[in-house]
Design a protein around this motif. Structure first.
Motif: not given
Length: 119
Positions: A86, A95, A118
């Motif tokens: 990440e 991500r 994310d």
């Protein structure tokens, strides 16, 4: 000055601070499976840009409307990014969807990353 140094210098000068978050080694969960280990965080500098509508159309839906293109110069202290990682940019976690190292003559000069928020 070579291409790698020019790109690294541009990213250092024009980029913004970010954090590459690399998952830790899996640890046994006591039930025969594994849980993610403690992630490590690496301070990096990146340049970000939005994908164009042409790129989104060309890739047939593989690029979402809010995906961000991130350029990260390699260095000796940061692991190469992977799709398991990440990245935190400006307080938002993303991500890593795709990583494409640009490596003419086998030497990586920049990582071209597609990231997605994310959440």
């Amino acid at each position: 000055m070579g291409l790698k140094e020019r790109i690294s210098g541009f990213i250092a000068k024009r980029g913004q601070a970010a954090t590459l978050i690399v998952p830790g080694e899996p640890v046994p969960d006591g039930y025969g499976g594994f849980e993610p280990g403690t992630p490590t965080e690496h301070a990096v500098t990146v340049v970000t840009t939005a994908y164009t509508s042409e790129e989104m159309a060309l890739y047939g839906g593989l690029i979402a409307r809010d995906d961000v293109r991130v350029y990260l110069a390699p260095d000796a202290f940061t692991p190469a990014p992977t799709t398991e990682d990440e990245i935190r940019i400006g307080g938002t976690e993303y991500r890593v969807i795709r990583v494409a190292p640009m490596a003419p003559d086998g030497e990586t000069i920049v990582f071209d990353m597609q990231v997605r928020e994310d959440g």
